[in-house]
Each structure stands twice: as structure tokens, then as C-alpha cells.
Scaffold this active site. Sequence first.
Site, PDB file in Angstrom:
ATOM      1  N   GLY A  12       0.778  -1.231   0.000  1.00  0.00           N
ATOM      2  CA  GLY A  12       0.000   0.000   0.000  1.00  0.00           C
ATOM      3  C   GLY A  12       0.809   1.279   0.000  1.00  0.00           C
ATOM      4  O   GLY A  12       0.305   2.331   0.413  1.00  0.00           O
ATOM      5  N   SER A  13       2.034   1.235  -0.495  1.00  0.00           N
ATOM      6  CA  SER A  13       2.818   2.478  -0.483  1.00  0.00           C
ATOM      7  C   SER A  13       2.287   3.495  -1.497  1.00  0.00           C
ATOM      8  O   SER A  13       2.365   4.703  -1.262  1.00  0.00           O
ATOM      9  CB  SER A  13       4.305   2.199  -0.721  1.00  0.00           C
ATOM     10  OG  SER A  13       4.557   1.786  -2.036  1.00  0.00           O
ATOM     11  N   ASN A  14       1.729   3.027  -2.593  1.00  0.00           N
ATOM     12  CA  ASN A  14       1.110   3.973  -3.537  1.00  0.00           C
ATOM     13  C   ASN A  14      -0.162   4.578  -2.949  1.00  0.00           C
ATOM     14  O   ASN A  14      -0.439   5.764  -3.147  1.00  0.00           O
ATOM     15  CB  ASN A  14       0.824   3.286  -4.880  1.00  0.00           C
ATOM     16  CG  ASN A  14       2.057   3.257  -5.765  1.00  0.00           C
ATOM     17  OD1 ASN A  14       2.486   4.283  -6.292  1.00  0.00           O
ATOM     18  ND2 ASN A  14       2.652   2.085  -5.897  1.00  0.00           N
ATOM     19  N   MET A  90      -3.813  -7.185  -7.212  1.00  0.00           N
ATOM     20  CA  MET A  90      -3.283  -8.312  -7.995  1.00  0.00           C
ATOM     21  C   MET A  90      -4.375  -9.220  -8.559  1.00  0.00           C
ATOM     22  O   MET A  90      -4.215 -10.439  -8.588  1.00  0.00           O
ATOM     23  CB  MET A  90      -2.310  -9.120  -7.128  1.00  0.00           C
ATOM     24  CG  MET A  90      -1.155  -8.318  -6.561  1.00  0.00           C
ATOM     25  SD  MET A  90      -0.132  -7.569  -7.829  1.00  0.00           S
ATOM     26  CE  MET A  90       0.855  -8.995  -8.278  1.00  0.00           C
ATOM     27  N   LEU A  93      -9.537  -7.543 -13.483  1.00  0.00           N
ATOM     28  CA  LEU A  93     -10.956  -7.214 -13.370  1.00  0.00           C
ATOM     29  C   LEU A  93     -11.691  -7.641 -14.632  1.00  0.00           C
ATOM     30  O   LEU A  93     -11.163  -7.522 -15.738  1.00  0.00           O
ATOM     31  CB  LEU A  93     -11.113  -5.716 -13.138  1.00  0.00           C
ATOM     32  CG  LEU A  93     -10.521  -5.232 -11.806  1.00  0.00           C
ATOM     33  CD1 LEU A  93     -10.445  -3.711 -11.781  1.00  0.00           C
ATOM     34  CD2 LEU A  93     -11.356  -5.748 -10.644  1.00  0.00           C
ATOM     35  N   HIS A 109       1.582   0.408 -13.007  1.00  0.00           N
ATOM     36  CA  HIS A 109       2.361  -0.795 -13.295  1.00  0.00           C
ATOM     37  C   HIS A 109       3.842  -0.416 -13.331  1.00  0.00           C
ATOM     38  O   HIS A 109       4.199   0.596 -13.942  1.00  0.00           O
ATOM     39  CB  HIS A 109       1.930  -1.397 -14.628  1.00  0.00           C
ATOM     40  CG  HIS A 109       2.662  -2.660 -14.958  1.00  0.00           C
ATOM     41  ND1 HIS A 109       2.434  -3.844 -14.280  1.00  0.00           N
ATOM     42  CD2 HIS A 109       3.645  -2.922 -15.856  1.00  0.00           C
ATOM     43  CE1 HIS A 109       3.245  -4.779 -14.760  1.00  0.00           C
ATOM     44  NE2 HIS A 109       3.985  -4.246 -15.715  1.00  0.00           N
ATOM     45  N   THR A 141      -8.221  -1.602 -18.925  1.00  0.00           N
ATOM     46  CA  THR A 141      -9.086  -2.371 -19.821  1.00  0.00           C
ATOM     47  C   THR A 141      -9.132  -3.794 -19.263  1.00  0.00           C
ATOM     48  O   THR A 141      -8.538  -4.071 -18.216  1.00  0.00           O
ATOM     49  CB  THR A 141      -8.520  -2.395 -21.255  1.00  0.00           C
ATOM     50  OG1 THR A 141      -7.297  -3.137 -21.251  1.00  0.00           O
ATOM     51  CG2 THR A 141      -8.277  -0.989 -21.784  1.00  0.00           C
ATOM     52  N   LEU A 144      -4.579  -7.479 -19.199  1.00  0.00           N
ATOM     53  CA  LEU A 144      -3.660  -7.255 -18.075  1.00  0.00           C
ATOM     54  C   LEU A 144      -2.655  -6.140 -18.400  1.00  0.00           C
ATOM     55  O   LEU A 144      -1.985  -6.186 -19.436  1.00  0.00           O
ATOM     56  CB  LEU A 144      -2.894  -8.561 -17.803  1.00  0.00           C
ATOM     57  CG  LEU A 144      -1.801  -8.487 -16.740  1.00  0.00           C
ATOM     58  CD1 LEU A 144      -2.399  -8.263 -15.366  1.00  0.00           C
ATOM     59  CD2 LEU A 144      -0.948  -9.749 -16.772  1.00  0.00           C
TER      60      LEU A 144
HETATM   61  C1  GRF Z   1       3.886  -1.229  -7.261  1.00  0.00           C
HETATM   62  O1  GRF Z   1       5.159  -1.455  -7.763  1.00  0.00           O
HETATM   63  C2  GRF Z   1       2.876  -1.063  -8.364  1.00  0.00           C
HETATM   64  O2  GRF Z   1       3.403  -0.454  -9.504  1.00  0.00           O
HETATM   65  C3  GRF Z   1       2.524  -2.489  -8.684  1.00  0.00           C
HETATM   66  O3  GRF Z   1       2.519  -3.157  -7.459  1.00  0.00           O
HETATM   67  C4  GRF Z   1       3.345  -2.457  -6.531  1.00  0.00           C
HETATM   68  C5  GRF Z   1       2.465  -2.095  -5.383  1.00  0.00           C
HETATM   69  O4  GRF Z   1       3.187  -1.528  -4.332  1.00  0.00           O
HETATM   70  N1  GRF Z   1       1.270  -2.565  -9.411  1.00  0.00           N
HETATM   71  P1  GRF Z   1       2.428  -0.820  -3.130  1.00  0.00           P
HETATM   72  O5  GRF Z   1       1.447  -1.856  -2.581  1.00  0.00           O
HETATM   73  O6  GRF Z   1       1.715   0.381  -3.669  1.00  0.00           O
HETATM   74  O7  GRF Z   1       3.475  -0.483  -2.141  1.00  0.00           O
END
Ligand code: GRF
Length: 208
Positions: A12-14, A90, A93, A109, A141, A144
Amino acid sequence: MKRVVVLISGRGSNLEAIVRTAREEGWAARVEAVVSNRPDAAGLAWARSQGIETAVLDHRRYAERAAFDAALAALVDRWAPDAVALAGFMRILGPAFVARHDGRLLNIHPSLLPAFPGLHTHRRALEAGCKLAGATVHFVTTALDHGPIVGQAVVPVLPDDDEAALAARVLAREHVLYPRALRWLLDGELRVVQGVVRHRGGASQLWL
Ligand code: GRF
């Protein structure tokens, strides 16, 4: 206030970058809820610590993808989101979910798409001898890691890089790229013409 739902499966860092940036920049939008398909996703605890509503929809409890999709759609509808951000989510959809959120569904991604969709992007970039790597935010879309590209952040691949070093360099850029792309979407700054995304004000969609 516009409403965002973030879908996660792990760290969840994003998600964190989006929530923090929205607060710091005083967006007219906020993350209303975080949904995970995995009960143990670390991002859930962080979201709760911030007072953000969370929900878990364990995909293992659904025999068929379509049933999981329908349940996810019903769950996400609770918050009537203006944007749905996949952040390390992951699961692929299905068409019904994607169509329901057409135009408001983003993913990040960790590669320069269309290169390296799928898993192990950094390892594959190193094995291919790439000199550049990066991350992409795109509209989702049913394919994947595919869809109109909102923005890309580029980093060098250094001679001594291993997978972890490259991943960390890319991730730091993801945390800048994703909030910016999401804000553009929420502010109505994006239009898609023949599969190509343009920023209305002509802002650069490339982070070097
Ligand atoms: C990130 O590298 C994102 O690009 C990919 O999965 C990772 C998720 O990292 N889809 P986080 O859970 O947001 O830390």
C-alpha cells in the site's frame, strides 16, 4: 468533494502516496475507502490508522471470477466513487467491472508499458539489458496491464542494479506519478482520443 476508492492487495505504499499528496495539496477529493482482496494486506492497517474506511473481499471465497467481480462492483458502489485507483491490486478485473467504471479506473504498473506487462518486471528489464526502466499509470481495460497511458516516469538502469535496487528507484517515482495522474483524472484534465490520453492543458505526461 470527489470520492476515490483505492484497491490494494499488499503493502500500500502507492495508496499512502495518494492519501498524503491529496492532503498536502488540499485536493477537492479524498480517499473514501480502501478495498483489498487479501485480508493480510499491510495497506489496510495503514488506512485504518488514518481513519479511512476499509473492506476485504477475499477472492478465494469465490469459485468464479465473474462472481468475485460482481461482489466487488457491489461493494465499491457503496462509495459511489468518481475514481477507482488500482494500487498493487493483484486481480484482473472482468468486463462488467471495467465497463461500469469506464473512464474513472486507473492502474499503476512498474514498467514502461507496453514493455513487460505482468509479474517480475524489474527482473525481466534487467535480463533484457534495458538501460531505462520506469512506471506507467494507465486507464484499465480487461487486458492485463494494458490501456490508454496517462503518464510514465522513467529512471536509468545502473550497471550494478539488482532487482531490489531497481524496484526501489522505480517505486520512488511511482509515488510522484500516481498522485499526479489521479489528480488530473479527478480534475477532468484528461481526454482520450483514439486510445491516446492527452492532458487538456498540455502538461507533460512524462517524468524524466
Ligand atoms: C507497485 O510497484 C505497483 O506499480 C505495482 O505493485 C506495486 C504495489 O506496491 N502494481 P504498493 O502496494 O503500492 O506499495
